[in-house]
Design a protein around this motif. Structure first.
Motif, PDB file in Angstrom:
ATOM      1  N   GLY A 152      29.985  22.157 -27.532  1.00 20.62           N
ATOM      2  CA  GLY A 152      31.050  23.015 -27.008  1.00 20.62           C
ATOM      3  C   GLY A 152      32.310  22.220 -26.716  1.00 20.62           C
ATOM      4  N   LYS A 153      32.120  21.076 -26.080  1.00 24.13           N
ATOM      5  CA  LYS A 153      33.283  20.233 -25.750  1.00 24.13           C
ATOM      6  C   LYS A 153      33.930  19.696 -27.024  1.00 24.13           C
ATOM      7  N   ALA A 154      33.092  19.275 -27.962  1.00 25.70           N
ATOM      8  CA  ALA A 154      33.626  18.730 -29.220  1.00 25.70           C
ATOM      9  C   ALA A 154      34.483  19.778 -29.909  1.00 25.70           C
ATOM     10  N   ALA A 155      34.006  21.026 -29.953  1.00 25.15           N
ATOM     11  CA  ALA A 155      34.763  22.104 -30.604  1.00 25.15           C
ATOM     12  C   ALA A 155      36.094  22.300 -29.887  1.00 25.15           C
ATOM     13  N   ARG A 156      36.048  22.232 -28.567  1.00 25.27           N
ATOM     14  CA  ARG A 156      37.288  22.403 -27.802  1.00 25.27           C
ATOM     15  C   ARG A 156      38.296  21.298 -28.123  1.00 25.27           C
ATOM     16  N   TYR A 157      37.810  20.063 -28.189  1.00 21.15           N
ATOM     17  CA  TYR A 157      38.731  18.955 -28.505  1.00 21.15           C
ATOM     18  C   TYR A 157      39.293  19.081 -29.916  1.00 21.15           C
ATOM     19  N   LEU A 158      38.479  19.559 -30.841  1.00 15.03           N
ATOM     20  CA  LEU A 158      38.976  19.716 -32.217  1.00 15.03           C
ATOM     21  C   LEU A 158      40.082  20.759 -32.272  1.00 15.03           C
ATOM     22  N   ARG A 159      39.985  21.756 -31.415  1.00 16.95           N
ATOM     23  CA  ARG A 159      41.049  22.783 -31.397  1.00 16.95           C
ATOM     24  C   ARG A 159      42.275  22.242 -30.658  1.00 16.95           C
ATOM     25  N   GLU A 160      42.027  21.421 -29.670  1.00 11.05           N
ATOM     26  CA  GLU A 160      43.152  20.836 -28.922  1.00 11.05           C
ATOM     27  C   GLU A 160      43.927  19.843 -29.786  1.00 11.05           C
ATOM     28  N   PHE A 161      43.214  19.141 -30.672  1.00 12.91           N
ATOM     29  CA  PHE A 161      43.848  18.150 -31.556  1.00 12.91           C
ATOM     30  C   PHE A 161      43.673  18.601 -33.008  1.00 12.91           C
ATOM     31  N   PRO A 162      44.516  19.526 -33.455  1.00 14.09           N
ATOM     32  CA  PRO A 162      44.291  20.148 -34.761  1.00 14.09           C
ATOM     33  C   PRO A 162      44.417  19.198 -35.946  1.00 14.09           C
ATOM     34  N   ASN A 163      44.957  18.011 -35.732  1.00 17.53           N
ATOM     35  CA  ASN A 163      45.065  17.062 -36.858  1.00 17.53           C
ATOM     36  C   ASN A 163      43.958  16.015 -36.852  1.00 17.53           C
ATOM     37  N   ALA A 164      43.048  16.116 -35.893  1.00 15.25           N
ATOM     38  CA  ALA A 164      42.031  15.070 -35.761  1.00 15.25           C
ATOM     39  C   ALA A 164      40.711  15.486 -36.387  1.00 15.25           C
ATOM     40  N   SER A 165      40.008  14.494 -36.932  1.00 11.50           N
ATOM     41  CA  SER A 165      38.617  14.695 -37.328  1.00 11.50           C
ATOM     42  C   SER A 165      37.748  14.094 -36.237  1.00 11.50           C
ATOM     43  N   ILE A 166      36.525  14.584 -36.153  1.00 12.63           N
ATOM     44  CA  ILE A 166      35.626  13.984 -35.157  1.00 12.63           C
ATOM     45  C   ILE A 166      34.520  13.210 -35.882  1.00 12.63           C
ATOM     46  N   TYR A 167      34.248  12.019 -35.377  1.00 15.52           N
ATOM     47  CA  TYR A 167      33.203  11.155 -35.916  1.00 15.52           C
ATOM     48  C   TYR A 167      32.068  11.118 -34.903  1.00 15.52           C
TER      49      TYR A 167
END
Ligand SMILES: Nc1ncnc2c1ncn2[C@@H]1O[C@H](COP(=O)(O)OP(=O)(O)OP(=O)(O)O)[C@@H](O)[C@H]1O
Ligand SMILES: [Mg+2]
Length: 455
Positions: free
Chosen positions: A318-333
């Protein structure tokens, strides 16, 4: 015989009785070790002081600079430097300006940001630790000169040489090296084996707040800090040795990343680079009592987003999804060994972010297989290289970067100490460090495999 003027007797008192100057002129009451520093400067040409963090080094040395000026003027020069300009201006000179302005008597002269001018041969001046501008250190040849190196471990050896030149031929010459003993090599380290240096050691356990286990002098290191470092890194760790005990590290040579490299990146005055490269690293806890960490990296700048106790897959996803929306240009590793696999799958089910979700099997094959046993050590080695120009938002978790040891295995490849082995020697798992390393990793799962940073 002529009687000494009142001014002469006062000046003699400033020379002989440092506490008198500090107390009467500046309203500063040195604690025991600060006074010991003043007495050593009074009596010795060279003084080297190694200390824990937050013992009042900079605070006191800025005030010692004033004492030297007024005790040895009107032909007296004080030069100070530190590894970065920020340290010179915002630490040493902020203290000096503050002391000057709060002095009980008008001290005279013209106070600038990093210079106090009394007369042509009578001043204090901050000079950058810059090998390209060595002339700044040459040609003072003042009658009385005090040179102060703050955070002396990080000052370039060439600047040491230049300073020796600057002090040649003076009448009253004082050279003071003060700092956290972060490196067990270099001129600061050598000073503690040099018979011409008077040596002072300060441990957090000598300091007033830690001794009393309560706040006596606000701003100085506290008991809570000591306990925090002890719990986090263990008494046997280099972090504890350097930051709490004021001892040189034992193992600097076999940790992959030095404490210095980390500290220099904290709030560093460096240019932003590669700002279109954005990545989030998630290192999920392996066990329920461990921490999970999110780190955000944008080019050469990084900060900790969150450290969460525990490993609840749904919460982390849930948190990861939130951060991905907060940082729309970032990928998550995401480290997908163990628990991370579930988080990875959960995020890949969400079409709006799925394309930016990458998995890293840190035990997988490194890009440079000849050099590295696996992706994890390769990523950490990337962090080490990246740190040279990086800016870290200060967070204690980043000190973990200086924890894992490395070795060369029988095949000649670099291998990083495992979390399990670190645990065995009482060092907690470096979750923040791993999360940062993930942002500089080669992904093994998901789209966009490979990483912009490595091209
Ligand atoms: N003798 C003193 N009386 C009152 N306050 C003091 C005294 N010495 C230090 N302090 C307080 O302690 C604070 C921390 O001191 P300072 O920044 O000099 O420590 P330091 O040893 O240089 O720390 P670092 O290891 O981070 O460089 C000062 O800002 C000041 O508020
Ligand atoms: Mg300091």
């Amino acid at each position: 015989m002529a009687r000494p003027s009142q001014e002469q007797t006062l000046q003699a008192r400033f020379r002989d009785d440092p506490a008198f100057f500090h107390l009467e002129v500046l309203g500063h009451e040195p604690w025991e070790k600060q006074l010991e520093i003043s007495l050593s400067i009074r009596d010795n040409r060279n003084t080297a002081i190694r200390s824990n963090n937050g013992s009042g080094k900079t605070y006191h040395m800025a005030r010692e600079a004033l004492r030297f000026l007024y005790a040895y003027g009107p032909d007296a020069v004080v030069i100070n430097t530190a590894p970065t300009w920020t340290q010179i201006e915002n630490q040493f000179w902020r203290n000096l300006r503050d002391a000057y302005q709060k002095a009980r008597y008008p001290l005279g002269g013209n106070l600038l940001k990093t210079k106090l001018d009394i007369d042509e041969t009578w001043f204090a001046l901050g000079i950058a630790n810059d090998e390209n501008n060595m002339e700044a250190f040459q040609g003072w040849h003042a009658k009385n000169i005090l040179v102060i190196f703050d955070e002396a471990s990080g000052i370039s050896p060439k600047i040491y040489e230049a300073a020796l030149g600057a002090m040649a031929g003076g009448s009253i010459v004082r050279f003071v090296l003060i700092g956290n003993p972060t490196q067990n090599s270099g001129p600061f380290f050598d000073a503690f084996r040099d018979p011409t240096f008077s040596k002072i050691h300060i441990s957090a356990f000598d300091t007033p707040n830690v001794k009393a286990k309560k706040q006596v002098l606000p701003g100085l290191v506290t008991w809570d800090f000591v306990e925090e470092v002890r719990k986090k890194y263990g008494e046997d760790s280099d972090v504890y040795r350097v930051r709490v005990l004021g001892e040189f590290p034992r193992r600097a040579s076999d940790t992959l990343i030095s404490i210095d490299a980390v500290e220099y990146a904290f709030g560093a005055d460096r240019e932003l680079q590669n700002q279109d490269d954005e990545a989030i690293g998630l290192d999920p806890a392996r066990f329920g009592d461990d921490d999970s960490a999110f780190v955000f990296r944008k080019g050469n700048a990084a900060r900790v987003l969150e450290v969460i106790n525990g490993n609840d897959t749904m919460q982390l996803a849930g948190k990861a999804a939130r951060y991905l929306r907060e940082f729309p240009n970032a990928s998550i590793y995401i480290d997908i060994i163990g628990l991370g696999a579930g988080i990875f799958d959960r995020l890949r089910e969400q079409p709006d972010i799925a394309g930016r979700v990458l998995g890293v099997n840190v035990a997988g094959k490194a890009r440079d297989e000849k050099e590295f046993v696996n992706i994890r050590v390769e990523s950490w080695s990337n962090v080490r290289d990246w740190l040279r120009d990086a800016i870290l938002e200060k967070h204690d978790g980043f000190y973990e970067l200086a924890q894992p040891k490395y070795k060369i295995n029988s095949a000649g490849k670099l291998q990083l100490e495992s979390k399990e082995d670190m645990k065995k020697r009482g060092v907690p798992s470096p979750n923040v460090g791993d999360a940062l390393a993930l942002t500089l990793s080669r992904a093994t799962e998901g789209e966009n495999i490979g990483i912009a940073w490595l091209h």
